[in-house]
Structure formats: structure tokens, C-alpha cells
Design a protein around this motif. Structure first.
Motif, PDB file in Angstrom:
ATOM      1  N   LEU A  17     -59.927 -22.321-126.255  1.00  0.00           N
ATOM      2  CA  LEU A  17     -60.040 -21.638-127.540  1.00  0.00           C
ATOM      3  C   LEU A  17     -61.190 -20.649-127.447  1.00  0.00           C
ATOM      4  CD1 LEU A  17     -59.441 -21.162-130.528  1.00  0.00           C
ATOM      5  CD2 LEU A  17     -60.877 -23.138-131.064  1.00  0.00           C
ATOM      6  N   VAL A  18     -60.861 -19.363-127.592  1.00  0.00           N
ATOM      7  CA  VAL A  18     -61.848 -18.285-127.566  1.00  0.00           C
ATOM      8  C   VAL A  18     -61.971 -17.756-128.993  1.00  0.00           C
ATOM      9  CG1 VAL A  18     -62.502 -16.088-126.510  1.00  0.00           C
ATOM     10  CG2 VAL A  18     -61.060 -17.706-125.230  1.00  0.00           C
ATOM     11  N   SER A  19     -63.167 -17.817-129.554  1.00  0.00           N
ATOM     12  CA  SER A  19     -63.359 -17.466-130.965  1.00  0.00           C
ATOM     13  C   SER A  19     -64.249 -16.234-131.092  1.00  0.00           C
ATOM     14  CB  SER A  19     -63.993 -18.637-131.723  1.00  0.00           C
ATOM     15  OG  SER A  19     -63.128 -19.750-131.744  1.00  0.00           O
ATOM     16  N   PHE A  20     -63.804 -15.294-131.927  1.00  0.00           N
ATOM     17  CA  PHE A  20     -64.490 -14.015-132.111  1.00  0.00           C
ATOM     18  C   PHE A  20     -65.129 -13.931-133.487  1.00  0.00           C
ATOM     19  CE2 PHE A  20     -64.630  -9.808-133.927  1.00  0.00           C
ATOM     20  CZ  PHE A  20     -65.086  -8.984-132.917  1.00  0.00           C
ATOM     21  N   VAL A  21     -66.390 -13.509-133.521  1.00  0.00           N
ATOM     22  CA  VAL A  21     -67.041 -13.046-134.747  1.00  0.00           C
ATOM     23  C   VAL A  21     -67.847 -11.806-134.391  1.00  0.00           C
ATOM     24  CG1 VAL A  21     -67.142 -15.283-135.929  1.00  0.00           C
ATOM     25  CG2 VAL A  21     -69.021 -14.591-134.408  1.00  0.00           C
ATOM     26  N   THR A  22     -68.141 -11.006-135.392  1.00  0.00           N
ATOM     27  CA  THR A  22     -68.930  -9.790-135.175  1.00  0.00           C
ATOM     28  C   THR A  22     -70.409 -10.091-135.369  1.00  0.00           C
ATOM     29  OG1 THR A  22     -67.113  -8.392-135.939  1.00  0.00           O
ATOM     30  CG2 THR A  22     -69.317  -7.417-135.960  1.00  0.00           C
ATOM     31  N   ALA A  23     -71.230  -9.668-134.433  1.00  0.00           N
ATOM     32  CA  ALA A  23     -72.667  -9.901-134.527  1.00  0.00           C
ATOM     33  C   ALA A  23     -73.239  -9.215-135.757  1.00  0.00           C
ATOM     34  CB  ALA A  23     -73.366  -9.381-133.275  1.00  0.00           C
ATOM     35  N   GLY A  24     -74.026  -9.962-136.539  1.00  0.00           N
ATOM     36  CA  GLY A  24     -74.687  -9.389-137.698  1.00  0.00           C
ATOM     37  C   GLY A  24     -73.843  -9.277-138.933  1.00  0.00           C
ATOM     38  N   ASP A  25     -72.666  -9.872-138.920  1.00  0.00           N
ATOM     39  CA  ASP A  25     -71.771  -9.836-140.079  1.00  0.00           C
ATOM     40  C   ASP A  25     -71.589 -11.235-140.648  1.00  0.00           C
ATOM     41  OD1 ASP A  25     -69.642  -8.861-141.882  1.00  0.00           O
ATOM     42  OD2 ASP A  25     -68.329 -10.043-140.564  1.00  0.00           O
ATOM     43  N   PRO A  26     -71.677 -11.393-141.952  1.00  0.00           N
ATOM     44  CA  PRO A  26     -72.001 -10.383-142.975  1.00  0.00           C
ATOM     45  C   PRO A  26     -73.494 -10.098-143.102  1.00  0.00           C
ATOM     46  CG  PRO A  26     -71.496 -12.468-144.014  1.00  0.00           C
ATOM     47  CD  PRO A  26     -71.248 -12.668-142.560  1.00  0.00           C
ATOM     48  N   THR A  27     -74.345 -10.968-142.508  1.00  0.00           N
ATOM     49  CA  THR A  27     -75.765 -10.669-142.392  1.00  0.00           C
ATOM     50  C   THR A  27     -76.224 -11.133-141.020  1.00  0.00           C
ATOM     51  OG1 THR A  27     -76.681 -12.803-143.136  1.00  0.00           O
ATOM     52  CG2 THR A  27     -76.025 -11.228-144.858  1.00  0.00           C
ATOM     53  N   GLN A  28     -77.395 -10.680-140.611  1.00  0.00           N
ATOM     54  CA  GLN A  28     -77.910 -11.107-139.311  1.00  0.00           C
ATOM     55  C   GLN A  28     -78.182 -12.611-139.286  1.00  0.00           C
ATOM     56  OE1 GLN A  28     -80.852  -8.583-137.359  1.00  0.00           O
ATOM     57  NE2 GLN A  28     -80.397  -6.907-138.783  1.00  0.00           N
ATOM     58  N   ALA A  29     -78.503 -13.168-140.451  1.00  0.00           N
ATOM     59  CA  ALA A  29     -78.816 -14.595-140.516  1.00  0.00           C
ATOM     60  C   ALA A  29     -77.589 -15.474-140.289  1.00  0.00           C
ATOM     61  CB  ALA A  29     -79.426 -14.927-141.878  1.00  0.00           C
ATOM     62  N   HIS A  30     -76.388 -14.909-140.402  1.00  0.00           N
ATOM     63  CA  HIS A  30     -75.166 -15.696-140.233  1.00  0.00           C
ATOM     64  C   HIS A  30     -74.829 -15.970-138.763  1.00  0.00           C
ATOM     65  CE1 HIS A  30     -74.327 -14.771-144.455  1.00  0.00           C
ATOM     66  NE2 HIS A  30     -73.249 -15.540-144.408  1.00  0.00           N
ATOM     67  N   THR A  31     -75.232 -15.096-137.852  1.00  0.00           N
ATOM     68  CA  THR A  31     -74.603 -15.077-136.537  1.00  0.00           C
ATOM     69  C   THR A  31     -74.894 -16.301-135.683  1.00  0.00           C
ATOM     70  OG1 THR A  31     -74.597 -12.652-136.553  1.00  0.00           O
ATOM     71  CG2 THR A  31     -74.314 -13.743-134.413  1.00  0.00           C
ATOM     72  N   VAL A  32     -76.142 -16.638-135.495  1.00  0.00           N
ATOM     73  CA  VAL A  32     -76.450 -17.765-134.610  1.00  0.00           C
ATOM     74  C   VAL A  32     -75.923 -19.087-135.170  1.00  0.00           C
ATOM     75  CG1 VAL A  32     -78.297 -19.068-133.477  1.00  0.00           C
ATOM     76  CG2 VAL A  32     -78.380 -16.558-133.547  1.00  0.00           C
ATOM     77  N   PRO A  33     -76.120 -19.371-136.472  1.00  0.00           N
ATOM     78  CA  PRO A  33     -75.491 -20.585-137.007  1.00  0.00           C
ATOM     79  C   PRO A  33     -73.972 -20.588-136.837  1.00  0.00           C
ATOM     80  CG  PRO A  33     -77.152 -19.788-138.532  1.00  0.00           C
ATOM     81  CD  PRO A  33     -76.990 -18.728-137.482  1.00  0.00           C
ATOM     82  N   ALA A  34     -73.345 -19.418-136.966  1.00  0.00           N
ATOM     83  CA  ALA A  34     -71.897 -19.336-136.774  1.00  0.00           C
ATOM     84  C   ALA A  34     -71.510 -19.658-135.336  1.00  0.00           C
ATOM     85  CB  ALA A  34     -71.398 -17.940-137.155  1.00  0.00           C
ATOM     86  N   MET A  35     -72.286 -19.171-134.392  1.00  0.00           N
ATOM     87  CA  MET A  35     -71.985 -19.447-132.982  1.00  0.00           C
ATOM     88  C   MET A  35     -72.038 -20.948-132.705  1.00  0.00           C
ATOM     89  SD  MET A  35     -74.137 -16.272-131.319  1.00  0.00           S
ATOM     90  CE  MET A  35     -73.717 -16.567-129.589  1.00  0.00           C
TER      91      MET A  35
END
Length: 268
Positions: A17-35
Motif C-alpha cells: 500500500l503506497v499512500s500519497f499526501v501533499t507536503a504542507g497541506d492543509p497546513t505544515q503542522a499536518h504533514t508529519v503526524p499524517a505520515m
């Protein structure tokens, strides 16, 4: 071997499973927790989108995510800092950056900076393999795979050429169109995947148009990995003011039950 090769070896025939999100979307604070949430939800490889002002292969969902990220001031350097922060807690999950060549040309010594951050692979949507030698020479000593796309319209001669240049895995585009489209013809894609896989020992992943469990199940039976993107980006947008809630939603949405695909388990 690098983290990408190690991951496919560890999967031992199971579909990644390869999962895509855009870095810094919707805020920069979202990205690392999302990963981290994606990994908790069963993601094997994270694909992190490089925000770009003119992403010609992207549908409205991912275009909008790039616009939000750019409005948030996200740069390639800030994106690499996010990867480095992720690596403080996760040293094993492969991270692949996906975007457009224009974004990295202005980055001083991109290959070294990406290596130091912990990047494992790079997909440049608008980079023809015939023009990739310089970038490939920069990335290879740093252990970063340059991953190429194969289109449904690619003739055999071109497929063979791309496979000779490829490393990490091969990304098969499941439809003629943009990300997030919904006109995937499963039988045709399955036939094409089988043909490509007969020509290479590299894993072959399929993406574009995989919006739900049913499509993932259908294509996962024929690919070494499936890429899910727009559906996850939508979840991020729905929790624009709540990074923790966005992370929780990502973890729960990633096909909470196992999906068996012709004897191969799509999510473990």
C-alpha cells in the motif's frame, strides 16, 4: 539494499500500500503526524507530494492541495525538513517524493539534502527518461531511487527503455487522464500490468484513479503495489483545522480490514 527494496523483500509477495499526501497541506503542522498515521493505518510506502503551481498531471483534488501548501509557504527545503522530522521516529518506512522537475532545479544540491533528510525515492512526473541521466547520476551515489512512470499509451520499445533506466519500482499509470479520475478499466490494466511485470524484476505499482477499496482490491491482485492519493488528500482537507483529527481519520480509513487479492494480502 535501500529502504524501498527492503520493504518489497519484507512483503514477500504481498501487495504494498503506497499512500500519497501533499507536503504542507492543509497546513505544515499536518504533514508529519499524517505520515505517522499512514504507517499506523497500514501504509508500506509514503509518497509525499512536492507542492507545485502547475501540476499538469493532477486532478482538482491534488491541484487544490498544492495551492494550499504553496499558500502556506511550503518550499522544497521545508518539505525535506518534514521528512527529517519523520525520520526521528521512523527509520524504516520508505519515503518517495513525487512532483515536477521545476521544483527541485532551484534547490542547491538537492540529492545531498534529500539524502540527509532520509528520502528514498523520487518521481518526477515531467522528466522524460531520455533527459534523466544528470539527475540519476546525482541521486544514485546517495542511494535515492529515480522512479519512472509508464503510461497506458507507452509502446513496447519505450517500456523497455524505461525499464532499463528504472530503479526502486515502476509506477504504472492506470488510465489516460489525471489523478483522481474514475474511469479505470480493471481488465485492461490487469493485462498491461502482467505484460510489464513479465519484462522486469522490479516491483510494479499502479496508481491514478484508485479511489476506494473495490478498485484497490481489483488492481491489487495484479500489481506489486497500489497507490492511493486523492481520497487521502480529501480527508486532510476535511480536517483543515485539526491535525490530530486528520491523522486519526487517515489511520482509520486505510482499509481497516485485510483485503485478499488472489492469494496476496493487500493490507496486512
Amino acid at each position: 539494499m535501500g529502504r524501498i527494496a527492503d520493504k518489497f523483500v519484507a512483503l514477500d509477495g504481498q501487495t504494498a500500500l503506497v499512500s500519497f499526501v501533499t507536503a504542507g497541506d492543509p497546513t505544515q503542522a499536518h504533514t508529519v503526524p499524517a505520515m505517522h498515521a499512514l504507517v499506523r493505518g497500514g501504509t508500506d510506502i509514503i509518497e509525499l507530494g512536492i507542492p507545485f503551481s502547475d501540476p499538469e498531471a493532477e486532478g482538482p483534488t491534488i491541484q487544490a492541495s498544492s495551492e494550499r501548501a504553496l499558500a502556506n509557504g511550503v518550499t522544497v527545503a521545508k518539505m525535506l525538513a518534514m521528512v527529517a522530522e519523520f525520520r526521528q521516529q521512523d527509520s524504516t518506512t520508505p519515503v518517495v517524493l513525487m512532483g515536477y522537475l521545476n521544483s527541485i532545479l532551484a534547490q542547491t544540491d538537492f540529492a545531498q539534502a534529500a539524502h540527509q533528510a532520509g528520502v528514498d525515492g523520487l518521481i518526477m512526473v515531467n522528466l522524460p527518461p531520455e533527459e534523466a541521466d544528470e539527475l540519476k547520476r546525482a541521486l544514485e551515489p546517495k542511494g535515492i531511487d529515480l522512479i519512472f512512470l509508464i503510461a497506458p499509451t507507452s509502446v513496447d520499445q519505450r517500456v523497455d527503455y524505461i525499464l532499463k533506466q528504472a530503479s526502486g519500482f515502476v509506477y504504472y499509470v492506470s488510465l489516460k487522464g489525471i489523478t483522481g479520475a474514475s474511469n479505470v478499466k480493471t481488465d485492461e490494466v490487469a493485462e498491461r500490468l502482467a505484460h510489464i511485470r513479465s519484462k522486469t524484476d522490479l516491483p510494479v505499482c499502479v496508481g491514478f484513479g484508485i479511489k476506494d477499496e473495490a478498485t484497490a482490491r481489483a488492481l491489487g491482485a495484479h500489481a506489486d503495489g497500489v497507490v492511493v492519493g486523492s481520497a487521502l488528500v480529501n480527508i486532510m482537507a476535511d480536517h483543515a483545522d485539526q491535525p490530530a483529527a486528520a491523522a486519526a481519520a487517515l489511520s482509520s480509513v486505510l482499509f481497516g480490514t485485510s483485503i485478499e487479492c488472489a492469494g496476496k494480502r493487500f493490507q496486512r
